[in-house]
Every structure is written in C-alpha cells, then in structure tokens.
Scaffold this active site. Sequence first.
Site, PDB file in Angstrom:
ATOM      1  N   TYR A  11      25.184  76.824   2.580  1.00  0.00           N
ATOM      2  CA  TYR A  11      26.445  77.496   2.203  1.00  0.00           C
ATOM      3  C   TYR A  11      26.795  77.200   0.746  1.00  0.00           C
ATOM      4  CZ  TYR A  11      31.572  78.168   2.228  1.00  0.00           C
ATOM      5  OH  TYR A  11      32.868  78.536   1.926  1.00  0.00           O
ATOM      6  N   ASP A  31      14.161  73.837   0.549  1.00  0.00           N
ATOM      7  CA  ASP A  31      14.899  73.788   1.814  1.00  0.00           C
ATOM      8  C   ASP A  31      13.891  73.826   2.962  1.00  0.00           C
ATOM      9  OD1 ASP A  31      18.158  74.514   2.365  1.00  0.00           O
ATOM     10  OD2 ASP A  31      16.814  74.584   4.090  1.00  0.00           O
ATOM     11  N   ARG A  35      19.435  73.708   8.695  1.00  0.00           N
ATOM     12  CA  ARG A  35      20.716  74.270   9.133  1.00  0.00           C
ATOM     13  C   ARG A  35      20.507  75.566   9.919  1.00  0.00           C
ATOM     14  NH1 ARG A  35      22.951  78.899   8.173  1.00  0.00           N
ATOM     15  NH2 ARG A  35      21.688  78.820   6.294  1.00  0.00           N
ATOM     16  N   ASP A  74      10.149  69.957   3.352  1.00  0.00           N
ATOM     17  CA  ASP A  74      11.076  68.976   3.901  1.00  0.00           C
ATOM     18  C   ASP A  74      11.225  67.801   2.935  1.00  0.00           C
ATOM     19  OD1 ASP A  74      12.615  67.331   5.413  1.00  0.00           O
ATOM     20  OD2 ASP A  74      11.233  67.215   7.121  1.00  0.00           O
ATOM     21  N   THR A 144      31.308  63.140   0.344  1.00  0.00           N
ATOM     22  CA  THR A 144      32.433  63.797   1.000  1.00  0.00           C
ATOM     23  C   THR A 144      33.690  62.945   0.905  1.00  0.00           C
ATOM     24  OG1 THR A 144      33.295  64.541   3.137  1.00  0.00           O
ATOM     25  CG2 THR A 144      31.589  62.876   3.219  1.00  0.00           C
ATOM     26  N   SER A 179      33.350  60.385  11.406  1.00  0.00           N
ATOM     27  CA  SER A 179      32.272  60.928  12.249  1.00  0.00           C
ATOM     28  C   SER A 179      30.976  60.272  11.803  1.00  0.00           C
ATOM     29  CB  SER A 179      32.159  62.456  12.080  1.00  0.00           C
ATOM     30  OG  SER A 179      31.479  62.765  10.862  1.00  0.00           O
ATOM     31  N   TYR A 181      28.316  61.880  10.890  1.00  0.00           N
ATOM     32  CA  TYR A 181      27.909  62.598   9.678  1.00  0.00           C
ATOM     33  C   TYR A 181      28.572  61.983   8.448  1.00  0.00           C
ATOM     34  CZ  TYR A 181      29.033  65.718   5.880  1.00  0.00           C
ATOM     35  OH  TYR A 181      29.282  66.199   4.627  1.00  0.00           O
ATOM     36  N   HIS A 182      29.905  61.827   8.495  1.00  0.00           N
ATOM     37  CA  HIS A 182      30.612  61.277   7.331  1.00  0.00           C
ATOM     38  C   HIS A 182      30.132  59.848   7.051  1.00  0.00           C
ATOM     39  CE1 HIS A 182      33.565  64.547   8.399  1.00  0.00           C
ATOM     40  NE2 HIS A 182      33.629  64.644   7.094  1.00  0.00           N
ATOM     41  N   LYS A 185      27.166  59.596   4.853  1.00  0.00           N
ATOM     42  CA  LYS A 185      27.483  59.760   3.420  1.00  0.00           C
ATOM     43  C   LYS A 185      27.963  58.429   2.830  1.00  0.00           C
ATOM     44  CE  LYS A 185      27.142  64.424   3.058  1.00  0.00           C
ATOM     45  NZ  LYS A 185      26.852  65.340   1.971  1.00  0.00           N
ATOM     46  N   ASN A 240      37.690  78.695   6.668  1.00  0.00           N
ATOM     47  CA  ASN A 240      36.807  79.818   7.011  1.00  0.00           C
ATOM     48  C   ASN A 240      36.975  80.212   8.484  1.00  0.00           C
ATOM     49  OD1 ASN A 240      35.959  79.586   4.407  1.00  0.00           O
ATOM     50  ND2 ASN A 240      33.916  78.818   4.857  1.00  0.00           N
ATOM     51  N   TYR A 255      43.945  71.825  15.727  1.00  0.00           N
ATOM     52  CA  TYR A 255      43.594  70.710  16.617  1.00  0.00           C
ATOM     53  C   TYR A 255      44.753  69.719  16.667  1.00  0.00           C
ATOM     54  CZ  TYR A 255      38.623  72.206  16.257  1.00  0.00           C
ATOM     55  OH  TYR A 255      37.427  72.901  16.295  1.00  0.00           O
ATOM     56  N   ARG A 326      38.477  65.793  18.305  1.00  0.00           N
ATOM     57  CA  ARG A 326      38.052  64.681  17.439  1.00  0.00           C
ATOM     58  C   ARG A 326      38.957  63.476  17.628  1.00  0.00           C
ATOM     59  NH1 ARG A 326      36.334  67.573  11.755  1.00  0.00           N
ATOM     60  NH2 ARG A 326      35.519  69.473  12.702  1.00  0.00           N
TER      61      ARG A 326
HETATM   62  N1  USQ Z   1      40.405  71.475  12.246  1.00  0.00           N
HETATM   63  C1  USQ Z   1      41.350  72.124  13.024  1.00  0.00           C
HETATM   64  N2  USQ Z   1      40.962  73.271  13.646  1.00  0.00           N
HETATM   65  C2  USQ Z   1      39.727  73.818  13.509  1.00  0.00           C
HETATM   66  C3  USQ Z   1      38.773  73.144  12.701  1.00  0.00           C
HETATM   67  C4  USQ Z   1      39.147  71.974  12.090  1.00  0.00           C
HETATM   68  O1  USQ Z   1      42.489  71.685  13.170  1.00  0.00           O
HETATM   69  O2  USQ Z   1      39.449  74.868  14.105  1.00  0.00           O
HETATM   70  C5  USQ Z   1      40.782  70.229  11.544  1.00  0.00           C
HETATM   71  C6  USQ Z   1      39.872  69.053  11.830  1.00  0.00           C
HETATM   72  O3  USQ Z   1      40.260  68.375  13.010  1.00  0.00           O
HETATM   73  C7  USQ Z   1      40.038  68.225  10.561  1.00  0.00           C
HETATM   74  C8  USQ Z   1      40.279  69.260   9.476  1.00  0.00           C
HETATM   75  O4  USQ Z   1      40.646  70.466  10.147  1.00  0.00           O
HETATM   76  O5  USQ Z   1      41.174  67.414  10.648  1.00  0.00           O
HETATM   77  C9  USQ Z   1      39.063  69.533   8.619  1.00  0.00           C
HETATM   78  O6  USQ Z   1      37.992  69.877   9.465  1.00  0.00           O
HETATM   79  P1  USQ Z   1      36.721  70.716   8.952  1.00  0.00           P
HETATM   80  O7  USQ Z   1      35.905  71.094  10.150  1.00  0.00           O
HETATM   81  O8  USQ Z   1      37.160  71.802   8.041  1.00  0.00           O
HETATM   82  O9  USQ Z   1      35.992  69.644   8.023  1.00  0.00           O
HETATM   83  P2  USQ Z   1      35.055  68.386   8.372  1.00  0.00           P
HETATM   84  O10 USQ Z   1      34.556  68.381   9.762  1.00  0.00           O
HETATM   85  O11 USQ Z   1      35.785  67.166   7.919  1.00  0.00           O
HETATM   86  O12 USQ Z   1      33.806  68.613   7.448  1.00  0.00           O
HETATM   87  C10 USQ Z   1      33.766  69.554   6.404  1.00  0.00           C
HETATM   88  C11 USQ Z   1      32.314  69.857   6.086  1.00  0.00           C
HETATM   89  C12 USQ Z   1      31.645  68.592   5.611  1.00  0.00           C
HETATM   90  C13 USQ Z   1      32.428  68.031   4.429  1.00  0.00           C
HETATM   91  C14 USQ Z   1      33.871  67.812   4.819  1.00  0.00           C
HETATM   92  C15 USQ Z   1      34.766  67.324   3.716  1.00  0.00           C
HETATM   93  O13 USQ Z   1      31.655  70.377   7.234  1.00  0.00           O
HETATM   94  O14 USQ Z   1      30.294  68.854   5.296  1.00  0.00           O
HETATM   95  O15 USQ Z   1      31.852  66.813   4.035  1.00  0.00           O
HETATM   96  O16 USQ Z   1      34.412  69.062   5.249  1.00  0.00           O
HETATM   97  S1  USQ Z   1      36.053  66.279   4.324  1.00  0.00           S
HETATM   98  O17 USQ Z   1      36.731  66.920   5.426  1.00  0.00           O
HETATM   99  O18 USQ Z   1      36.965  66.000   3.218  1.00  0.00           O
HETATM  100  O19 USQ Z   1      35.403  65.065   4.786  1.00  0.00           O
END
Ligand code: USQ
Length: 382
Positions: A11, A31, A35, A74, A144, A179, A181-182, A185, A240, A255, A326
């Site tokens: 993306y 790549d 994904r 890879d 992140t 998480s 994933y995080h 990082k 998005n 959520y 979560r």
């Molecule tokens: N959330 C909702 N409803 C939804 C989806 C998400 O309330 O339908 C909430 C989540 O619980 C969270 C927040 O929105 O509190 C952000 O969630 P997200 O899914 O937009 O982001 P996250 O899972 O944290 O991960 C995304 C990317 C990741 C990047 C990160 C930056 O997938 O690769 O590292 O954003 S950050 O969030 O600052 O860690």
Amino acid sequence: MRVLILGGDGYLGWPTAMSMAAKGHDVTVMDNYLRRNIAQETCSEALTPNPNLIDRAKIFEAATGKKIDVVIGDAADYRVLSALFARTKPECVVHYAEQPSAPYSMKGFDEARLTLNNNLNVTFNVIFAVIEQAPDCHIVKLGTMGEYGTPNIDIEEGWLDVTHNGRSQKFLYPRQAGSLYHTTKVLDTDLLWFYVRTYGIRVTDLMQGPVYGLSTPEADMDERLVPNFHYDDIFGTVVNRFVTQAVAGIPLTVYGKGGQTRGYLNLLDTLQCVELAMTSPVKKGELRILNQIVEQFTVNQIAEKVKTVGDRMGLNVAVKSIENPRKEMEEHYYNAKCSGLIELGLKPHPMTDDVVAGMLENVLRYKDRIDPSKVMPRVKWS
Ligand code: USQ
C-alpha cells in the site's frame, strides 16, 4: 539517488516507488507478494484491482517513460538480498518489507510466528546487506507510532532524557506495543540501534501512524496504478475502513468507546516524509527517529468526520460502537511530538472535509466490489 525499496508491492511501497521514479531517482523494488498471499488466505483482498508488480511497472513506464526495476524475491533470504545489494549498490534502502497487520499477527501461533520471523529476519538481513555490500547506504526503516503505545506522558521523538539519582542520560523512549506486529517493530528498532552503535551504520526509523487515502499524482494517471486499498479487518486501517463502510451503507465500526487516539497522515505525506528522510541522510553511526504523523484524532472524531461529509453527499452514514476485538485503552492521554519532519520540509495535507469527500468519491467508483462480509472483525486479541 539509487534507491532500493523493499516491500515495493505494498500500500505504501508501490506509491513510493512511483513517486521516487517520477522525481528522477533510480528505483529498484523488491517484493515476495507476502501481503497478497495473506490477503488471499484470509479472504481480505484489496478493494482496488491491482495488477501484479511487474505489470504495474510496465503500465507506469508506458504512462511516464520512467523505469522501475522490479525483482520478485524474498528479503528474508539473505543470499537473495545480499546479491541484490551487490548488484544495485543502493545509496538508500527504504525498508517496508514487513507483515504489516496487527490483527493478522494476533490470529494464532502460525500467524504470530510468521510475523515475528519475517519482520525480524528482513531487518537483520538489511542490516548485514548494508554492512557487507553497501556500507554507506542509509537505511530508511518504516517503524510505527504503535511502538510507543499510549503512555500517560508526552511522546517524544524516539528518545527520552532520563535523570536518575542525580545523573542524566538520553535513552530510547520507553516502548510498550499493543500487538505482536507492533512489538516486532520495537524489536527492529533495538536491532538497528545495536548495529548503529557497534558498526556505525546510518539509520532513520520512521514512527508512522495509520495512513489513509488512495490518490497520488501517479496513481491518478491510470486506475491500474492505484495502491492496494484495503477495507477488510486484517489490512484495512481505520480511516480507509470507515470511508468504505460509509459508501457501502454499513454502520461505521467504532471499536468500544472510540476514545482511542492515534496520530494520522495522508498517503501523500508518507511519500513526502520518506523522500525527505532519504534526501537528508544522517551521518554514519547515527539513529534518527522521526514521528511520522501530522494530526491526532480519536476514533470517534474520525467517525464523525466521515459521517458529516458522507451525509452531505447523501450517503446517510450511521455510526455504531461494537465490542472491541483488541486489548487497548479506549480513553487515554495522548500527545505525540512531531516536529522533526516539519523541520526537514514536510508540508502536511490535513484531513479536511474536501480530503474526506475526495476519498468517498474515489471509493464510490469501486462500490460494486465491496464485500460486506470482509468488514466485521474476525480476530480477537485473546
Ligand atoms: N479501529 C476502530 N474500528 C475499526 C478499525 C480500527 O475503532 O474498524 C481502531 C483500533 O482499535 C485502533 C485504531 O482504530 O485503536 C487504529 O487502528 P488501525 O487498524 O487503523 O491501525 P493499527 O492496527 O494500529 O495499524 C495500522 C497499520 C500499521 C501501522 C499502524 C500505525 O496497519 O501497519 O504501523 O497503523 S499505529 O496505529 O500508529 O501504530
């Protein structure tokens, strides 16, 4: 500059590759379609129809006359990565080649292990490929904001001055990710910092918040060049997802209480930030950490924005709190510093009503491709 982009099908990786090639940089992308494969396995395919990387590079070349060199391989295989560094001798490597989904990393043992192995192996391989094949190469690594978690004190840019029993030192800012994933990082940052200290490599670690958008100058030339835009629960990020839900007539999935605050940025600003980091490299033996966000919102504020603009466009948007899959704080203090990239020259694109309206219009073109069964969260944190 000679730039190698790892994770160039993603993306962010694909629009970065186009943007840099359009600006005249000499771009190679690698790549392994991780994904794409996970998206297929988990029924989480992107909204946008994305040709494969080789075809997209051909379409881009036909439209612009600019070439992007594509390698399908890879980066977790050191021999493959090392040979690529030896051939291309990059001045900068942009490292996006990680499993980027927090929900996927929390799905079960296999998904957690894949995330841990892939993300750490690639970072480790990048470090050694630089040391052995291109020692002056600047590593621009996508970290992140989630590394910091949601601490009850201000979030600094990477470092914290600590005074303890009358003595002071600067340390990496405390990290407590939400998480697996995080957490990978966080471990990446520790690995990079160790090799900066011991081998004198040069690294910029970008602490990025959730990104939104699908329009870039290059993507707008041909819809086959649009980045892979996800609205599913696995790869879709919150803005998005909400925009797509508004278009599909699905109540926006807040959520829990929706007070979760994060720092956000437009895809256009990711492109600027990565290029700014690349064109102003750090010295050897330096780890620069920059918080890559431009504004903070709660989930409720994002839902409200999408609803307001969507209603104005006649979409009649509903918002519904659902059980939070979560483990995270739903109401908390959040104040993250983000001046470093502005000082380098970032000109932010804030989330105005016009920006949200533009996203809604863009997604409306793909309305027929939205599959409502991909929207509700399928992965719980425990
Ligand atoms: N959330 C909702 N409803 C939804 C989806 C998400 O309330 O339908 C909430 C989540 O619980 C969270 C927040 O929105 O509190 C952000 O969630 P997200 O899914 O937009 O982001 P996250 O899972 O944290 O991960 C995304 C990317 C990741 C990047 C990160 C930056 O997938 O690769 O590292 O954003 S950050 O969030 O600052 O860690």
